[in-house]
Design a protein around this motif. Structure first.
Motif, short mmCIF file in Angstrom:
data_model
loop_
_atom_site.label_atom_id
_atom_site.label_comp_id
_atom_site.label_asym_id
_atom_site.label_seq_id
_atom_site.Cartn_x
_atom_site.Cartn_y
_atom_site.Cartn_z
N ARG A 212 0.85 -1.18 0.00
CA ARG A 212 0.00 0.00 0.00
C ARG A 212 0.89 1.24 0.00
O ARG A 212 1.57 1.53 0.99
CB ARG A 212 -0.92 0.00 1.22
CG ARG A 212 -1.85 -1.20 1.26
CD ARG A 212 -2.75 -1.20 2.47
NE ARG A 212 -3.51 -2.45 2.55
CZ ARG A 212 -4.35 -2.75 3.53
NH1 ARG A 212 -4.54 -1.89 4.52
NH2 ARG A 212 -4.98 -3.91 3.53
N PRO A 213 0.91 2.00 -1.11
CA PRO A 213 1.78 3.16 -1.20
C PRO A 213 1.20 4.35 -0.43
O PRO A 213 0.00 4.37 -0.11
CB PRO A 213 1.82 3.43 -2.70
CG PRO A 213 0.49 2.96 -3.19
CD PRO A 213 0.13 1.78 -2.34
N PRO A 214 2.03 5.37 -0.14
CA PRO A 214 1.50 6.56 0.56
C PRO A 214 0.39 7.26 -0.20
O PRO A 214 -0.49 7.85 0.41
CB PRO A 214 2.74 7.45 0.70
CG PRO A 214 3.90 6.51 0.66
CD PRO A 214 3.49 5.41 -0.28
N VAL A 215 0.40 7.17 -1.55
CA VAL A 215 -0.62 7.86 -2.31
C VAL A 215 -1.99 7.20 -2.18
O VAL A 215 -3.02 7.83 -2.40
CB VAL A 215 -0.21 7.92 -3.80
CG1 VAL A 215 -0.29 6.55 -4.44
CG2 VAL A 215 -1.07 8.92 -4.56
N ASP A 216 -2.04 5.92 -1.80
CA ASP A 216 -3.31 5.17 -1.67
C ASP A 216 -3.17 4.19 -0.51
O ASP A 216 -3.05 2.98 -0.71
CB ASP A 216 -3.63 4.45 -2.98
CG ASP A 216 -5.06 3.92 -3.01
OD1 ASP A 216 -5.81 4.19 -2.06
OD2 ASP A 216 -5.42 3.25 -4.00
N PRO A 217 -3.18 4.67 0.72
CA PRO A 217 -2.84 3.81 1.87
C PRO A 217 -3.90 2.77 2.22
O PRO A 217 -3.62 1.88 3.01
CB PRO A 217 -2.66 4.82 3.01
CG PRO A 217 -3.53 5.98 2.63
CD PRO A 217 -3.47 6.05 1.14
N ASP A 218 -5.10 2.84 1.65
CA ASP A 218 -6.17 1.90 2.00
C ASP A 218 -6.41 0.84 0.94
O ASP A 218 -7.36 0.07 1.04
CB ASP A 218 -7.48 2.66 2.23
CG ASP A 218 -7.39 3.60 3.42
OD1 ASP A 218 -6.65 3.28 4.37
OD2 ASP A 218 -8.04 4.66 3.39
N ARG A 219 -5.57 0.78 -0.06
CA ARG A 219 -5.80 -0.17 -1.15
C ARG A 219 -4.47 -0.81 -1.55
O ARG A 219 -3.45 -0.13 -1.64
CB ARG A 219 -6.42 0.54 -2.36
CG ARG A 219 -6.65 -0.33 -3.58
CD ARG A 219 -7.45 0.44 -4.61
NE ARG A 219 -7.61 -0.32 -5.83
CZ ARG A 219 -6.89 -0.14 -6.93
NH1 ARG A 219 -5.94 0.81 -6.96
NH2 ARG A 219 -7.09 -0.85 -8.01
N ASP A 220 -4.51 -2.10 -1.77
CA ASP A 220 -3.32 -2.81 -2.22
C ASP A 220 -3.02 -2.49 -3.67
O ASP A 220 -3.93 -2.46 -4.51
CB ASP A 220 -3.51 -4.33 -2.07
CG ASP A 220 -3.41 -4.76 -0.61
OD1 ASP A 220 -2.83 -4.01 0.18
OD2 ASP A 220 -3.93 -5.85 -0.29
N HIS A 221 -1.75 -2.24 -3.95
CA HIS A 221 -1.27 -2.07 -5.31
C HIS A 221 -0.28 -3.18 -5.61
O HIS A 221 0.34 -3.75 -4.69
CB HIS A 221 -0.59 -0.71 -5.49
CG HIS A 221 -1.54 0.44 -5.58
ND1 HIS A 221 -1.66 1.24 -6.69
CD2 HIS A 221 -2.45 0.91 -4.69
CE1 HIS A 221 -2.57 2.16 -6.49
NE2 HIS A 221 -3.08 1.99 -5.26
#
Length: 828
Positions: A212-221
């Motif tokens: 989960r990157p800082p730009v989208d902390p609630d979703r797995d990338h």
């Protein structure tokens, strides 16, 4: 550097890395006061040869200014000029010289010059331009790590993928949260992977990494990462270069495709509804959903097709449900079993059944939201106080539909995955449920056919065994499980004249309605042939002819030839096995013959020794043209005769010899009742209760008639003996206390003995047997059977058999090796 080390006081930013640059230090007069080892290697001058000399002495060709080397213009961060310098061996070299910022050292200022091969400098600057382009224009995320695996450079694309943050100086596993390597061949962390690249130099290409990157902390990338080791010209390791591409959407699409491929190979492997539901749940959990449940209408489980239209949320049975636990369970192991399922009218499942379409419901912002695990109700509306499943953050109900009707509903729930079901997930769910619905409908059809075949089979088998004086009987019949289908095993007990009994056990090759119907025809045929009192070998020969005639179907002219599958179905009866035995309680003799069937087991009443008599092994029925043989053996009173089909002693993964040994060890206790022996045999030979083929077991404990129950007279073929026979029969009936039957028996004996003398001749035998009925038998040497007929008014004879038929319960004829026997039974 032999004299000074300006690097201690000067921040050097030259065209080459300072550790690789050839450096010269000049004082204010242009005299060389410092000379690095790299400069010595570049121009060949040792420090003692160059220190203290003017810098202009190095020029191979002087311009108007002899100190051109010392007068390079200042610039920020540096200024470069290509000069021709003299090598120690006299060669002229193109050297790129750059003056770096001044540094104060000692008494006066110095200037630091960086010298490099001009061609190498051009290449380096081209590389710098390329890196600048990659940093601003490349769509691929790039990062450079030093040998400590700390970030020293990133490009703009990486910031777009990961989000704004200061990544310099951090490790690879610190750039995201909840990171994990997805490639099975590369377990561990990114740092471990990169250290392996540093150590071996082998690049790692397209490693999948999730986090989960800082730009989208609630979703797995998910990223596709590649790693390369960086080296200088001399082979020294400088660090690791990382290339990353965000492939989240592509990865999820591939995961959905893989899920459907797995479902195609794993769902519907059997025609068992419970197993099919379990297979769907094992495919969907945990990749697609955290929980899954399959509810089917009760009518469907019984093989019925529900009517079209809306389906109420009643009459549902939970066939399989994961309830947050693993969906993988061994075949046949049901962690919860079938349970009733009821839903309120506003539940997603009830609405899905009513509308015939999917219903998607979001119950909160996630597992920790207001409707998360602390909520009161689970996905099936059950209370969680007793360990019921956690309520779903996203719940999807999809109806099971086949042939335009609804069979049930499938519920998918996400309680731990952060993302709710989206449009792409709906398409996957519909595909999974549609595939499962077809498999369940096939299982429903099979269940209906299996139930019909089982009903037919049970109707064709004996509903109850007759009560006999000759033997005590017990049996067990285990039909094949639903996977194998109904088989064609059968058994029968047929009372014969003279208190004898015929014992039959047989097996039809194949399963299904065809095998059951064939078994019914054969059982009926055996009963009809048994009434003719044929010898066992002759009865099997007649039965073999019947099977051959049934299987030998030749198409008439103009009739299409049957396909191979149709021919196979028609020939299922070929290969029928059968064992036929006749036991006589008067003589205690048993005569038997077999057609490809296992021999019976005989238990001695005194010692308990179990033996398998060597009955001649005839060919299976249906081959035609081969003879059958009979054997005769004496069975003392109390002997146990066990007739069985091969489904009892053999099967998939079972050794038939071991099965016979187990049967031998079980039957040895003759003191046990036959019912107990049956149970023990089934429990030992079929411990799990599931059989690949039908299994039939018939146990017979023999009895013998007391000598006082039988009276026999040998008579000469003389008309004068008729009165004697009538008198002896009347006297014997009186001794048995059956005076009310004296007249009838005297009339029967008189008529039968008279017919024997008139039409047969030879020695005549009269035998009376008192059993449950009163039996009168007259034997002679003739081979013609008498027929009942109506005598005309002016006929002198022809009324004897008519009178016998009216006065007795039944009468008949059986053939013997020396002639025939006419018998008549009188109900007591």
């Amino acid at each position: 550097m032999s004299t000074v080390n300006p690097a201690e006081d000067v921040a050097v930013h030259g065209p080459l890395d300072i550790t690789r640059a050839a450096t010269a230090v000049l004082d204010d007069d242009g005299v060389i006061v410092g000379w690095s080892p790299a400069a010595e290697r570049l121009l060949g001058y040792e420090p003692r040869e160059i220190l203290g000399r003017p810098a202009g002495a190095l020029l191979a060709s002087h311009n108007a200014h002899g100190d051109a080397l010392a007068d390079l213009p200042a610039g920020a961060p540096y200024h470069r000029r290509v000069l021709q310098l003299r090598h120690r061996d006299g060669r002229s070299l193109s050297i790129a010289a750059a003056r770096l910022p001044l540094a104060h050292h000692g008494a006066g200022p110095t200037r630091l010059l960086a010298l490099a091969d001009a061609e190498e400098t051009e290449q380096w600057e081209a590389l710098q331009s390329m890196l600048k382009g990659l940093a601003t224009q490349s769509p691929v995320g790039l990062a450079i790590y030093d040998t400590r695996l700390k970030v020293v450079w990133t490009n703009a694309a990486l910031y777009e993928e990961m989000g704004p943050a200061d990544y310099h100086g951090i490790g690879p596993d610190d750039m995201v949260t909840h990171g994990e390597v997805l490639s099975a061949r590369r377990a561990g962390t990114l740092e471990e992977v990169m250290r392996e690249v540093l150590a071996t130099g082998e690049p790692v290409i397209e490693l999948h990494y999730r986090g989960r990157p800082p730009v989208d902390p609630d979703r797995d990338h998910v990223w596709s990462c590649s790693y390369y080791r960086l080296q200088d010209a001399s082979g020294a390791t400088l660090g690791v270069c990382e290339e990353t591409v965000d492939i989240t959407d592509r990865y999820l699409a591939q995961q959905r495709l893989d899920l459907l491929v797995r479902a195609g190979g794993r769902v519907g492997t059997t025609l068992d509804m419970d197993r099919t539901a379990q297979e769907l749940c094992s495919v969907a959990v945990p990749g697609f959903a955290d929980e899954a449940a399959v509810d089917v209408l009760e009518a469907v489980l019984d093989g019925e097709l529900p009517p079209p239209g809306p389906v109420p949320a009643t009459g549902l049975v939970r066939v399989w449900g994961t309830h947050g636990r693993t969906a993988s369970a061994p075949p046949g192991e049901r962690p919860h079993g079938r349970q009733r399922a009821a839903y309120p009218p506003d539940a997603p499942q009830a609405r899905s059944l009513a509308t015939g379409s999917h219903v998607l419901e979001h119950l909160g912002d996630g597992p920790d939201g207001p409707d998360g695990p602390d909520g009161p109700d689970g996905p099936d509306g059950s209370d969680r106080a007793s360990g019921a499943p956690a309520p779903a953050a996203s719940q999807l109900a999809v109806p099971l539909r086949a042939e335009g009707v609804t069979l049930g509903v499938v519920t998918f729930a996400r309680t731990r995955q952060p993302g709710p079901f989206d449009t792409a997930d709906l398409a996957v769910a519909h595909e999974l449920v549609a595939r499962t619905a077809v498999c369940l409908d096939n299982a429903r059809r099979f269940t209906r056919e299996h139930s019909a075949a089982l009903l037919l089979q049970r109707s064709l088998l004996p509903r109850r065994l007759p009560r006999l004086t000759a033997a005590e009987l017990a049996y067990r019949y285990l039909p094949a499980d639903s996977k194998a289908g109904v088989g064609g095993d059968w058994f029968d007990v047929i009372p014969l004249s003279g208190t004898r009994v015929a014992l039959v056990v047989g097996d039809v090759v194949g399963h299904g309605l065809t095998a059951a119907a064939t078994m019914g025809r054969l059982r009926t045929s055996v009963r009809a042939l048994a009434q003719l009192d044929l010898a066992p070998d002759e009865l099997l020969a007649r039965l073999d002819d019947l099977v051959v005639q049934t299987a030998d179907h030749s198409p008439e002219a103009g009739e299409p030839q049957p396909t191979f599958r149709e021919q196979l179905t028609e020939d299922e009866a070929v290969g029928v096995t059968c064992l036929y035995a006749v036991y006589d309680p008067v003589s205690a003799l048993c005569r038997m013959a077999r057609a490809g069937h296992p021999p019976p087991a005989v238990v001695d009443p005194e010692s308990g020794v179990v033996d398998f008599p060597d009955v001649p092994a005839g060919p299976p029925l249906g081959l035609g043209g081969l003879p059958f043989e009979s054997m005769e053996m004496e069975l003392p009173e109390g002997s146990v005769l066990a007739l069985f089909t091969d489904g009892l002693v053999r099967g998939r993964g079972r050794d038939p010899m071991a099965g016979l040994d187990a049967l031998r060890g079980t039957l040895g206790d003759v003191a046990e009742s036959l019912e107990t022996l049956c149970d023990r045999c089934v429990a030992r030979l079929l411990p799990d209760g599931a059989v690949d083929d039908d299994a039939a077991l018939l146990l017979v404990r023999t009895r013998t008639l007391d000598r006082r129950q039988v009276a026999v007279w040998e008579l000469a073929p003389d008309p004068e003996v008729v009165a004697l026979a009538r008198a002896e029969a009347g006297r014997q009936i009186g001794e048995w206390g059956l005076d009310e039957h004296v007249f009838t028996i005297e009339l029967v004996v008189s008529e039968l003995v008279t017919n024997a003398i008139r039409y047969a001749g030879g020695p005549i035998q009269v035998r009376l047997i008192r059993d449950r009925t009163l039996i009168c038998e007259v034997s002679d040497t003739g081979h013609t059977s008498p027929h009942l007929r109506r005598a005309a008014g002016d006929d002198e004879g022809g009324r004897g058999l008519f009178l016998i038929a009216q006065l007795t319960q039944q009468w008949g004829t059986r053939y013997t090796p020396t002639g025939k026997t006419i018998w008549a039974e009188q109900q007591l």
